[in-house]
Design an enzyme around this catalytic site. Structure first.
Site, PDB file in Angstrom:
ATOM      1  N   SER A 144       0.754  -1.000  -0.473  1.00 14.89           N
ATOM      2  CA  SER A 144       0.412  -0.553  -0.248  1.00 14.89           C
ATOM      3  C   SER A 144       0.916   0.840  -0.257  1.00 14.89           C
ATOM      4  O   SER A 144       1.884   1.270  -0.734  1.00 14.89           O
ATOM      5  CB  SER A 144      -0.760  -0.419   1.134  1.00 14.89           C
ATOM      6  N   HIS A 145       0.762   1.896   1.239  1.00 14.17           N
ATOM      7  CA  HIS A 145       1.956   3.631   1.262  1.00 14.17           C
ATOM      8  C   HIS A 145       2.602   3.034   1.556  1.00 14.17           C
ATOM      9  O   HIS A 145       3.570   3.860   1.740  1.00 14.17           O
ATOM     10  CB  HIS A 145       0.694   4.388   2.435  1.00 14.17           C
ATOM     11  N   ASP A 198      -1.431   1.654  -3.751  1.00 15.64           N
ATOM     12  CA  ASP A 198      -1.977   0.500  -4.728  1.00 15.64           C
ATOM     13  C   ASP A 198      -3.772   1.153  -5.240  1.00 15.64           C
ATOM     14  O   ASP A 198      -4.661   0.398  -5.328  1.00 15.64           O
ATOM     15  CB  ASP A 198      -2.097  -0.509  -3.323  1.00 15.64           C
ATOM     16  N   ASP A 254      -5.930   2.930  -2.952  1.00 10.48           N
ATOM     17  CA  ASP A 254      -7.165   2.645  -2.781  1.00 10.48           C
ATOM     18  C   ASP A 254      -7.496   4.033  -1.752  1.00 10.48           C
ATOM     19  O   ASP A 254      -8.837   4.347  -1.256  1.00 10.48           O
ATOM     20  CB  ASP A 254      -7.194   1.207  -1.954  1.00 10.48           C
ATOM     21  N   ARG A 255      -5.958   4.779  -1.642  1.00  8.88           N
ATOM     22  CA  ARG A 255      -6.262   5.920  -1.086  1.00  8.88           C
ATOM     23  C   ARG A 255      -6.268   7.189  -1.742  1.00  8.88           C
ATOM     24  O   ARG A 255      -6.208   6.978  -2.514  1.00  8.88           O
ATOM     25  CB  ARG A 255      -5.244   6.052   0.173  1.00  8.88           C
ATOM     26  N   ASP A 314      -2.332   6.470  -3.366  1.00  5.47           N
ATOM     27  CA  ASP A 314      -0.873   5.753  -2.552  1.00  5.47           C
ATOM     28  C   ASP A 314      -0.561   4.632  -3.608  1.00  5.47           C
ATOM     29  O   ASP A 314      -1.739   4.882  -4.934  1.00  5.47           O
ATOM     30  CB  ASP A 314      -1.523   5.660  -1.596  1.00  5.47           C
ATOM     31  N   LYS A 327     -11.353   0.126  -0.291  1.00  5.36           N
ATOM     32  CA  LYS A 327     -11.918   1.833  -0.408  1.00  5.36           C
ATOM     33  C   LYS A 327     -10.919   1.895  -1.962  1.00  5.36           C
ATOM     34  O   LYS A 327     -10.720   1.228  -2.226  1.00  5.36           O
ATOM     35  CB  LYS A 327     -10.765   2.522   0.790  1.00  5.36           C
TER      36      LYS A 327
HETATM   37  C1  VG1 Z   1      -3.864   2.201   8.671  1.00  2.85           C
HETATM   38  C2  VG1 Z   1      -4.761   2.516   8.587  1.00  2.85           C
HETATM   39  C3  VG1 Z   1      -6.000   2.485   8.509  1.00  2.85           C
HETATM   40  C4  VG1 Z   1      -5.717   1.780   6.442  1.00  2.85           C
HETATM   41  C5  VG1 Z   1      -5.253   0.948   6.480  1.00  2.85           C
HETATM   42  C6  VG1 Z   1      -5.114  -0.071   4.943  1.00  2.85           C
HETATM   43  O1  VG1 Z   1      -3.689   1.091   9.903  1.00  2.85           O
HETATM   44  O2  VG1 Z   1      -4.971   3.648   9.354  1.00  2.85           O
HETATM   45  O3  VG1 Z   1      -7.231   3.353   8.440  1.00  2.85           O
HETATM   46  O4  VG1 Z   1      -7.390   1.381   6.605  1.00  2.85           O
HETATM   47  O5  VG1 Z   1      -4.130   1.421   7.090  1.00  2.85           O
HETATM   48  O6  VG1 Z   1      -4.723   1.291   4.119  1.00  2.85           O
HETATM   49  P1  VG1 Z   1      -3.279   1.067  10.732  1.00  2.85           P
HETATM   50  O7  VG1 Z   1      -3.180   0.055  10.866  1.00  2.85           O
HETATM   51  O8  VG1 Z   1      -1.313   1.467  10.343  1.00  2.85           O
HETATM   52  O9  VG1 Z   1      -3.378   1.363  11.234  1.00  2.85           O
HETATM   53  V1  VG1 Z   1      -3.642   0.878   3.385  1.00  2.85           V
HETATM   54  O10 VG1 Z   1      -3.907   1.660   2.040  1.00  2.85           O
HETATM   55  O11 VG1 Z   1      -1.827   1.067   3.711  1.00  2.85           O
HETATM   56  O12 VG1 Z   1      -4.411  -1.485   2.701  1.00  2.85           O
HETATM   57 CO    CO Z   2      -3.123   1.167   0.100  1.00  2.52          CO
END
Ligand code: VG1
Ligand code: CO
Length: 581
Positions: free
Chosen positions: A123-124, A301, A303-304, A299, A399
């Protein structure tokens, strides 16, 4: 030739517990012998047999470093485990929302559908040989595997003794669309490589009124900029914004997907989306040119999303509230009404106020998208969001970054539809209008990244202990900032899923104040080393004369209280957070 299935001996590897969204580790860890194999076999073994044997499974991701190697391994293991077909986006690229859409919408020539997907992304988190890789499994509804499955996967990783692999299956060429068939001991095995964007674009066109967005983008009053941060959103941006909606090619920045995201951190926030932030006239050294009216970023992938106006930042918590408030009028998919709305617990209560005013069903769930899926499958929720730049709806079960941008463009188009000669109704106008109607939730998040794990655990334990004595909490508050209201309730958030009754405990530490303010602290479940402490700070203001303050200034007293109660510096040695949003 008939490929052979080999059984390989292996031993359990520690630390393969899926977090908020799958398993994320450094690439070097994923490259350790059997690391990926163990996790993939443990996943196959955790799924109901009919979702593996004879099934169709999607494998793709954000294209980060190690993706192609991982795809070749997963294909060979899928074949050996009796999977009938593997679906792969061209070059192994599919955004997380596109995977969800493919599971739900794509139908093969023989009428079959996919029963799940391995999504390869962290992801990010940054990518590259020294950075992060990740893998997660999504189910037949298109959403992340529920905790019942991820718990089983983790349990399997602790007892695994062997995995199955078809070693003599040749590597697939994932850069060319088309179906390749092989014969295995159980019959045919197909690999279907297809265009990464087609299905997703089709779905977006069913949801939004593309003609009205095209009209907005063609207006000389409206200017636009989209930043993919070299993530997989780039595989969709040109198709959707340029080809379908007529935006100028120059309005897209960093839209070529790269396996190391160009060396950047593909996290769409004010700290990491530097180029966009400067272009939009925000940040320390804003560009000299007149900023665009609308800017957005994704981000890794995709989704953000981050939504910006000219010199204006929209908090994700406000964004989902504003989308919910305008969806029925502005977005055809919602024209018959919203079934309900939901937010994650740390997300501000801006959405709650909209739900109350519009008399909508409302749900508060733990962090992580998997909790929204059940509500959506049960027809209880249409729009949902998280403070972490995640917004989406029941069109899929993830998302969806580009969806959020199209939702905002739809709202701007709607607000400007009778505005022929007049001044553009801007992003800022829309947000100010929203605050005037519903009040404003001042909101900020402090992240302390890569903190010593024990220090983070101790800090959380200290807070839980403190929660048992509110008089002590309130005494500390009065000594720190006397103007801050009393805490009236303090707990650890626990969620009972209204659909299946499952209970999730320890989902974040909450302090609820008499005036509606909230402090929330939780540990991140997506990091790949050390711990990340997140501090969420929120204060409601419905006096229209007071909704225009600088948010860091408005929240300063509460921030001080948060740092004092948690003894942040004492436990972590940090005097400053890594990221402030
Ligand atoms: C973070 C965010 C959460 C989101 C998750 C996955 O998780 O706070 O809201 O759903 O990332 O997003 P955490 O446990 O690090 O707070 V992504 O775009 O990284 O799949
Ligand atoms: Co993501």
């Amino acid at each position: 030739m008939v490929f052979q299935v080999s059984k390989k001996e292996t031993v359990p590897i520690e630390g393969q517990k899926p977090g908020t969204s799958g398993l994320r580790k450094k690439v070097v860890v994923f490259k350790e012998p059997n690391y990926l194999h163990n996790f993939v076999q443990s996943t196959f073994d955790a799924l109901p047999a009919d979702q593996v044997k004879g099934a169709t499974i999607v494998v793709s991701g954000d294209g980060r470093y190690f993706s192609e190697d991982a795809i070749q391994i997963i294909v060979k293991m899928a074949a050996a485990n009796g999977v009938r077909s593997i679906w792969i986006g061209e070059n192994g690229l599919l955004s997380t929302p596109a995977v969800s859409a493919i599971i739900r919408e794509r139908i093969a020539a023989d009428g079959s559908k996919a029963s799940g997907a391995f999504i390869l992304t962290a992801s990010h988190n940054p990518g590259g040989p020294l950075e992060d890789f990740g893998i997660k499994y999504n189910m037949g509804n298109g959403g992340p595997a529920p905790e019942s499955i991820t718990d089983k996967i983790y349990a399997n990783t602790k007892t695994i003794t062997e995995y199955l692999i078809a070693e003599d299956l040749p590597d697939v060429n994932i850069s060319v669309s088309g179906v390749t068939s092989f014969d295995g001991p159980d019959g045919k095995f197909d690999i279907d490589v297809f265009d990464s964007a087609d299905e997703y674009v089709k779905l977006m066109k069913k949801i939004f009124d593309f003609a009205s967005i095209r009209n907005l983008l063609s207006s000389p009053k409206f200017t636009f900029c989209y930043d993919s941060l070299h993530g997989v959103a780039g595989a969709y941006a040109s198709r959707i914004f340029v080809e379908e909606l007529g935006a100028k090619e120059s309005s897209l920045i960093n839209c070529i997907p790269k396996e190391d995201f160009g060396g950047g951190h593909p996290d769409p926030n004010l700290t990491y989306a530097k180029e966009l932030v400067a272009r939009m006239g925000l940040g320390k050294s804003p560009s000299q040119d007149e900023p665009p009216e609308f800017g957005a970023a994704a981000d890794g992938d995709a989704d953000r999303n981050m939504i910006l106006g000219k010199r204006f930042f929209v908090t994700p918590s406000d964004s989902v509230a504003i989308i919910a408030a305008n969806a029925v009028q502005a977005i055809p998919y919602f024209s018959s009404g919203l079934k309900g709305v939901a937010r994650s617990m740390p997300t501000s209560a801006a959405l709650d106020v909209v739900a109350k005013n519009l008399n909508l069903k409302f749900f508060e769930v733990p962090t992580g998208w998997k909790f929204f899926g059940n509500l959506m499958d049960a027809g209880m929720c249409s729009v949902c969001g998280e403070e972490s730049f995640g917004t989406g709806s029941d069109h899929i079960r993830e998302k969806d970054g580009i969806w959020a941008v199209l939702a905002w463009l739809s709202i701007i188009a709607y607000k400007n539809k009778d505005n022929d000669g007049g001044k553009l109704v801007t992003v800022e106008d829309i947000v100010l209008q929203h605050w005037a109607t519903y009040g404003r939730h001042y909101y900020t998040r402090y992240d302390y990244e890569n903190v010593d794990s024990d220090a983070a655990k101790n800090l959380m334990a200290h807070l839980v202990k403190l929660q048992s004595s509110l008089p002590e909490v309130n005494k500390m508050i009065k000594e720190t900032r006397p103007e801050v209201a009393d805490v009236v309730e303090a707990d650890e958030f626990e969620y009972k899923d209204p659909v299946d009754g499952s209970i999730s405990k320890h989902q974040g530490i909450r302090f609820l104040f008499e005036d509606g303010s909230r402090l929330v602290l939780r540990l991140s479940g997506t990091g790949s080393q050390g711990a990340t402490i997140r501090v969420y700070i929120e204060q409601y203001e419905n006096d229209p004369l007071k909704t225009g303050r600088d948010s860091q200034e408005a929240l300063a007293p509460l921030v001080e209280v948060a740092l004092k109660l948690s003894n942040m510096q004492g436990f972590t040695g940090r005097s400053e957070p890594t990221v402030i949003t």
